[in-house]
Design an enzyme around this catalytic site. Sequence first.
Site, PDB file in Angstrom:
ATOM      1  N   ASN A  58      -7.609  -4.165 -11.458  1.00  0.00           N
ATOM      2  CA  ASN A  58      -8.407  -3.201 -11.023  1.00  0.00           C
ATOM      3  C   ASN A  58      -7.817  -1.744 -11.242  1.00  0.00           C
ATOM      4  OD1 ASN A  58      -8.909  -1.248  -8.621  1.00  0.00           O
ATOM      5  ND2 ASN A  58      -7.703  -2.974  -7.898  1.00  0.00           N
ATOM      6  N   ASN A  85      -3.039   5.492   2.697  1.00  0.00           N
ATOM      7  CA  ASN A  85      -2.707   4.805   1.453  1.00  0.00           C
ATOM      8  C   ASN A  85      -1.991   5.685   0.649  1.00  0.00           C
ATOM      9  OD1 ASN A  85      -3.026   3.678  -1.158  1.00  0.00           O
ATOM     10  ND2 ASN A  85      -5.386   4.050  -1.386  1.00  0.00           N
ATOM     11  N   CYS A 102      -1.549   3.234  -3.705  1.00  0.00           N
ATOM     12  CA  CYS A 102      -2.651   2.911  -4.754  1.00  0.00           C
ATOM     13  C   CYS A 102      -1.756   3.155  -5.981  1.00  0.00           C
ATOM     14  CB  CYS A 102      -3.735   3.589  -4.762  1.00  0.00           C
ATOM     15  SG  CYS A 102      -4.741   3.542  -6.470  1.00  0.00           S
ATOM     16  N   ILE A 154       0.680  -5.748   1.405  1.00  0.00           N
ATOM     17  CA  ILE A 154       0.967  -4.768   0.412  1.00  0.00           C
ATOM     18  C   ILE A 154      -0.493  -4.361  -0.359  1.00  0.00           C
ATOM     19  CG2 ILE A 154       3.432  -5.384  -0.125  1.00  0.00           C
ATOM     20  CD1 ILE A 154       2.210  -7.135  -2.467  1.00  0.00           C
ATOM     21  N   ASN A 155      -0.153  -3.219  -1.035  1.00  0.00           N
ATOM     22  CA  ASN A 155      -1.202  -2.756  -2.060  1.00  0.00           C
ATOM     23  C   ASN A 155      -0.978  -3.787  -3.165  1.00  0.00           C
ATOM     24  OD1 ASN A 155      -3.409  -1.435  -3.507  1.00  0.00           O
ATOM     25  ND2 ASN A 155      -2.998   0.216  -1.868  1.00  0.00           N
ATOM     26  N   THR A 156      -1.569  -3.389  -4.398  1.00  0.00           N
ATOM     27  CA  THR A 156      -1.794  -3.987  -5.586  1.00  0.00           C
ATOM     28  C   THR A 156      -0.523  -3.918  -6.322  1.00  0.00           C
ATOM     29  OG1 THR A 156      -3.027  -2.405  -6.517  1.00  0.00           O
ATOM     30  CG2 THR A 156      -4.038  -4.550  -5.763  1.00  0.00           C
ATOM     31  N   GLY A 179      -5.111 -10.609  -5.759  1.00  0.00           N
ATOM     32  CA  GLY A 179      -5.452 -11.985  -5.409  1.00  0.00           C
ATOM     33  C   GLY A 179      -4.238 -13.155  -5.485  1.00  0.00           C
TER      34      GLY A 179
HETATM   35  C1  LIG Z   1     -11.643  -3.668  -6.231  1.00  0.00           C
HETATM   36  C2  LIG Z   1     -10.737  -3.306  -5.524  1.00  0.00           C
HETATM   37  C3  LIG Z   1     -10.052  -1.963  -4.819  1.00  0.00           C
HETATM   38  C4  LIG Z   1      -9.411  -1.706  -3.970  1.00  0.00           C
HETATM   39  N1  LIG Z   1      -9.616  -0.282  -3.282  1.00  0.00           N
HETATM   40  C5  LIG Z   1      -8.419   0.152  -2.507  1.00  0.00           C
HETATM   41  C6  LIG Z   1      -8.651   1.103  -1.751  1.00  0.00           C
HETATM   42  O1  LIG Z   1      -9.473   1.965  -1.869  1.00  0.00           O
HETATM   43  N2  LIG Z   1      -7.749   1.405  -0.971  1.00  0.00           N
HETATM   44  C7  LIG Z   1      -6.300   0.713  -0.635  1.00  0.00           C
HETATM   45  O2  LIG Z   1      -5.644   0.879  -0.006  1.00  0.00           O
HETATM   46  N3  LIG Z   1      -6.299  -0.450  -1.315  1.00  0.00           N
HETATM   47  C8  LIG Z   1      -7.435  -0.839  -2.287  1.00  0.00           C
HETATM   48  N4  LIG Z   1      -7.237  -2.180  -3.025  1.00  0.00           N
HETATM   49  C9  LIG Z   1      -6.027  -2.796  -2.480  1.00  0.00           C
HETATM   50  C10 LIG Z   1      -6.513  -4.247  -1.417  1.00  0.00           C
HETATM   51  O3  LIG Z   1      -6.893  -3.566  -0.267  1.00  0.00           O
HETATM   52  C11 LIG Z   1      -5.520  -5.131  -1.476  1.00  0.00           C
HETATM   53  O4  LIG Z   1      -4.290  -4.546  -0.836  1.00  0.00           O
HETATM   54  C12 LIG Z   1      -5.167  -5.740  -2.402  1.00  0.00           C
HETATM   55  O5  LIG Z   1      -6.047  -6.259  -3.344  1.00  0.00           O
HETATM   56  C13 LIG Z   1      -4.577  -7.121  -2.300  1.00  0.00           C
HETATM   57  O6  LIG Z   1      -5.138  -8.005  -1.402  1.00  0.00           O
HETATM   58  P1  LIG Z   1      -6.121  -9.244  -1.848  1.00  0.00           P
HETATM   59  O7  LIG Z   1      -5.227 -10.164  -3.011  1.00  0.00           O
HETATM   60  O8  LIG Z   1      -6.614  -9.998  -0.776  1.00  0.00           O
HETATM   61  O9  LIG Z   1      -7.224  -8.405  -2.683  1.00  0.00           O
HETATM   62  C14 LIG Z   1      -8.449  -2.591  -3.770  1.00  0.00           C
HETATM   63  C15 LIG Z   1      -8.289  -3.829  -4.422  1.00  0.00           C
HETATM   64  C16 LIG Z   1      -9.510  -4.282  -4.904  1.00  0.00           C
HETATM   65  C17 LIG Z   1      -9.257  -5.445  -5.860  1.00  0.00           C
END
Ligand SMILES: Cc1cc2nc3c(=O)[nH]c(=O)nc-3n(C[C@H](O)[C@H](O)[C@H](O)COP(=O)(O)O)c2cc1C
Length: 307
Positions: free
Chosen positions: A71, A129, A132, A193-195, A219
């Site tokens: 994303n 955050n 990002c 962690i974040n992505t 994911g």
């Molecule tokens: C569509 C989408 C939007 C996200 N928006 C944010 C956000 O606004 N702020 C943030 O700190 N992380 C954001 N994330 C990251 C998630 O909070 C998380 O750290 C990341 O997706 C890993 O966890 P997961 O595998 O369970 O999704 C976003 C992730 C996705 C998929």
Amino acid sequence: MSSRLAVELAGLKLSNPTMLAAGILGLSAASLREAIKQGAGAVVSKSVCLESRSGYCNPAVFQLDNCGLLNAMGLPNPGAKHFAQEIRDFKKDESNAPIIASVFGFSADEFAEAAQILVKGGADAVELNVSCPHVKKTGSEIGQRPRLVSEVVRSVKGAVERPVFVKLTPNVADIAEVAEAAVGAGADAIVAINTVRSMAIDIETAYPVLANKTGGLSGSALKPIAVRCVYQIYEAVKVPVVGCGGIATWQDAVEFMLAGASAVQIGTAIASQGLGVFRSVSNGIDRYVHDKGFRSLKEIVGLSHRR
Ligand SMILES: Cc1cc2nc3c(=O)[nH]c(=O)nc-3n(C[C@H](O)[C@H](O)[C@H](O)COP(=O)(O)O)c2cc1C
């Protein structure tokens, strides 16, 4: 819900260790409340900054075969003042669990000002955050520099009297060093962690799939990276660590806890499993703790570090 699952996290009381991750369904009081109703122990809002932002053009999200999502939303949000009203609405429900407002800014002062507005609205804590991977001059551009992380954390700590969580990026050489900088500046908990910064290319059109070209990977592909980060941070700092990245089952959550997570955040798995994922994960953790003969969740946090 079993009392074995109750967690105290930087002073916040959670009925169970599952939390809604930032950015997934976190833009309205109604959706945040629904996550709690369906079993989340706490919720984190979408990341919010001082002024509203519209984010990037589509395609902003892309489903990868079997391993997760890519994303680059561009952090769209209605701005702190507007979102503070959603928090006020969320807080009207007496039975509500903690709400943590995710905040970002383009300077330390902006982080602090947005955090102040959201805390005034009733946020129980803020999550910074600094991670990002797809918006310039904020996010991981801050989180990759320990000195900037300290500056932002210090500024927010000076502005709000609520716990400050700091969400880190895996896109660094040494995540423990960044966690130490955050805690040194007063962070009350670390979220990891974040992505991961990544991209996909459409072989028919020969263009990058995302309008922004690069984005963040979330994911199941993220899970082993996130487990390693939690493990390293747990060894480096004394504050609680919240695990996040690819958690879809109770087994995933237990693995994070053994690595050192006191609680876990779930995002992408909601797309395939719905909000029922919170209850299935917390019920599974509870069974595991009971079947292994532990008295509480605390006993499994960091257990994989024993010699
Ligand atoms: C569509 C989408 C939007 C996200 N928006 C944010 C956000 O606004 N702020 C943030 O700190 N992380 C954001 N994330 C990251 C998630 O909070 C998380 O750290 C990341 O997706 C890993 O966890 P997961 O595998 O369970 O999704 C976003 C992730 C996705 C998929």
